[in-house]
Design a protein around this motif. Structure first.
Motif, PDB file in Angstrom:
ATOM      1  N   VAL A  25      35.490  44.450  44.318  1.00 60.26           N
ATOM      2  CA  VAL A  25      35.861  43.322  43.454  1.00 60.26           C
ATOM      3  C   VAL A  25      36.937  42.479  44.129  1.00 60.26           C
ATOM      4  CG1 VAL A  25      37.069  42.747  41.296  1.00 60.26           C
ATOM      5  CG2 VAL A  25      35.162  44.375  41.269  1.00 60.26           C
ATOM      6  N   GLU A  26      37.999  43.135  44.567  1.00 57.25           N
ATOM      7  CA  GLU A  26      39.097  42.400  45.198  1.00 57.25           C
ATOM      8  C   GLU A  26      38.659  41.784  46.522  1.00 57.25           C
ATOM      9  OE1 GLU A  26      42.080  45.472  45.066  1.00 57.25           O
ATOM     10  OE2 GLU A  26      42.693  44.870  43.038  1.00 57.25           O
ATOM     11  N   PHE A  33      41.451  43.405  36.142  1.00 54.76           N
ATOM     12  CA  PHE A  33      42.358  43.231  35.016  1.00 54.76           C
ATOM     13  C   PHE A  33      42.824  44.556  34.432  1.00 54.76           C
ATOM     14  CE2 PHE A  33      39.920  39.243  35.041  1.00 54.76           C
ATOM     15  CZ  PHE A  33      40.973  38.350  35.160  1.00 54.76           C
ATOM     16  N   ALA A  34      41.954  45.568  34.466  1.00 54.74           N
ATOM     17  CA  ALA A  34      42.326  46.853  33.878  1.00 54.74           C
ATOM     18  C   ALA A  34      41.429  47.953  34.417  1.00 54.74           C
ATOM     19  CB  ALA A  34      42.207  46.807  32.359  1.00 54.74           C
ATOM     20  N   ARG A  35      42.018  49.126  34.470  1.00 61.66           N
ATOM     21  CA  ARG A  35      41.274  50.350  34.779  1.00 61.66           C
ATOM     22  C   ARG A  35      41.642  51.328  33.677  1.00 61.66           C
ATOM     23  NH1 ARG A  35      40.835  53.253  40.613  1.00 61.66           N
ATOM     24  NH2 ARG A  35      39.687  55.107  39.960  1.00 61.66           N
ATOM     25  N   VAL A  36      40.653  51.801  32.964  1.00 60.32           N
ATOM     26  CA  VAL A  36      40.888  52.682  31.830  1.00 60.32           C
ATOM     27  C   VAL A  36      40.288  54.047  32.151  1.00 60.32           C
ATOM     28  CG1 VAL A  36      40.444  53.068  29.371  1.00 60.32           C
ATOM     29  CG2 VAL A  36      40.816  50.732  30.231  1.00 60.32           C
ATOM     30  N   LEU A  55      36.243  49.920  34.606  1.00 62.87           N
ATOM     31  CA  LEU A  55      36.957  48.877  35.326  1.00 62.87           C
ATOM     32  C   LEU A  55      36.609  47.537  34.695  1.00 62.87           C
ATOM     33  CD1 LEU A  55      38.820  48.753  37.888  1.00 62.87           C
ATOM     34  CD2 LEU A  55      36.827  47.839  39.084  1.00 62.87           C
ATOM     35  N   MET A  56      37.641  46.768  34.358  1.00 63.60           N
ATOM     36  CA  MET A  56      37.472  45.431  33.786  1.00 63.60           C
ATOM     37  C   MET A  56      37.920  44.427  34.843  1.00 63.60           C
ATOM     38  SD  MET A  56      39.335  43.721  30.477  1.00 63.60           S
ATOM     39  CE  MET A  56      38.495  44.745  29.279  1.00 63.60           C
ATOM     40  N   PRO A  78      36.529  39.705  30.342  1.00 62.82           N
ATOM     41  CA  PRO A  78      35.961  39.935  31.655  1.00 62.82           C
ATOM     42  C   PRO A  78      34.862  41.007  31.629  1.00 62.82           C
ATOM     43  CG  PRO A  78      38.373  40.031  31.721  1.00 62.82           C
ATOM     44  CD  PRO A  78      37.952  39.984  30.291  1.00 62.82           C
ATOM     45  N   LEU A  79      34.141  41.061  32.730  1.00 64.09           N
ATOM     46  CA  LEU A  79      33.056  42.022  32.868  1.00 64.09           C
ATOM     47  C   LEU A  79      33.626  43.437  32.934  1.00 64.09           C
ATOM     48  CD1 LEU A  79      31.041  40.056  35.545  1.00 64.09           C
ATOM     49  CD2 LEU A  79      30.501  40.244  33.104  1.00 64.09           C
ATOM     50  N   ARG A  80      32.790  44.401  32.550  1.00 65.01           N
ATOM     51  CA  ARG A  80      33.210  45.803  32.556  1.00 65.01           C
ATOM     52  C   ARG A  80      32.117  46.667  33.161  1.00 65.01           C
ATOM     53  NH1 ARG A  80      34.080  43.519  27.826  1.00 65.01           N
ATOM     54  NH2 ARG A  80      32.387  44.583  26.760  1.00 65.01           N
TER      55      ARG A  80
END
Length: 132
Positions: A25-26, A33-36, A55-56, A78-80
């Motif tokens: 992604v990067e 934006f987030a990792r849960v 991953l968002m 954002p996409l997840r």
């Protein structure tokens, strides 16, 4: 499995799969934006859950036009992408088909941003699950 979910198998652990996805992604110029870590969340309340992480991420160049077409699409952006280990330890990678985002929010199914999201999700998740 729901028809609108894209499903892939990863040869890596859940954590490594999400690490690889975040790097892809990067590397593509998008933003994480987030990792849960759902399993860690379950553990924090005394529950057990097999490894499960989400991953968002997104790219405003794609998300903004979608929200301009239908502001309610911000509910799904954002996409997840979710990675989880099943009972046999097989790691699955799943995400919603962007065509469903278009259908849910009344965006033309042939909209350019939907095609780009579809292509990006395919390429990014392919990198995450690649064996090398």
């Amino acid at each position: 499995m729901a028809a609108d979910l894209i499903h892939k198998i990863s040869p890596h652990s859940v954590s490594v799969t999400i690490d690889r996805l975040a790097a892809a992604v990067e590397g593509a110029g998008a933003k994480v934006f987030a990792r849960v870590d759902h399993a860690a969340g379950a553990e924090s309340v005394g529950e057990e859950l097999r490894p499960t992480q989400m991953l968002m991420f997104g790219n405003p160049k794609l998300g903004s036009p979608a929200m301009q077409a239908a502001q309610t699409s911000g509910l799904d952006l954002p996409l997840r992408v979710l990675a989880y280990a099943d009972a046999e330890g097989v790691v699955h990678v799943v995400y919603h088909d962007p065509a469903e985002l278009a259908a849910t929010h009344g965006i033309a199914p042939d909209a350019e941003m939907i095609a780009k999201m579809t292509g990006a999700l395919g390429k990014l998740t392919d990198k995450a699950v690649a064996s090398e």
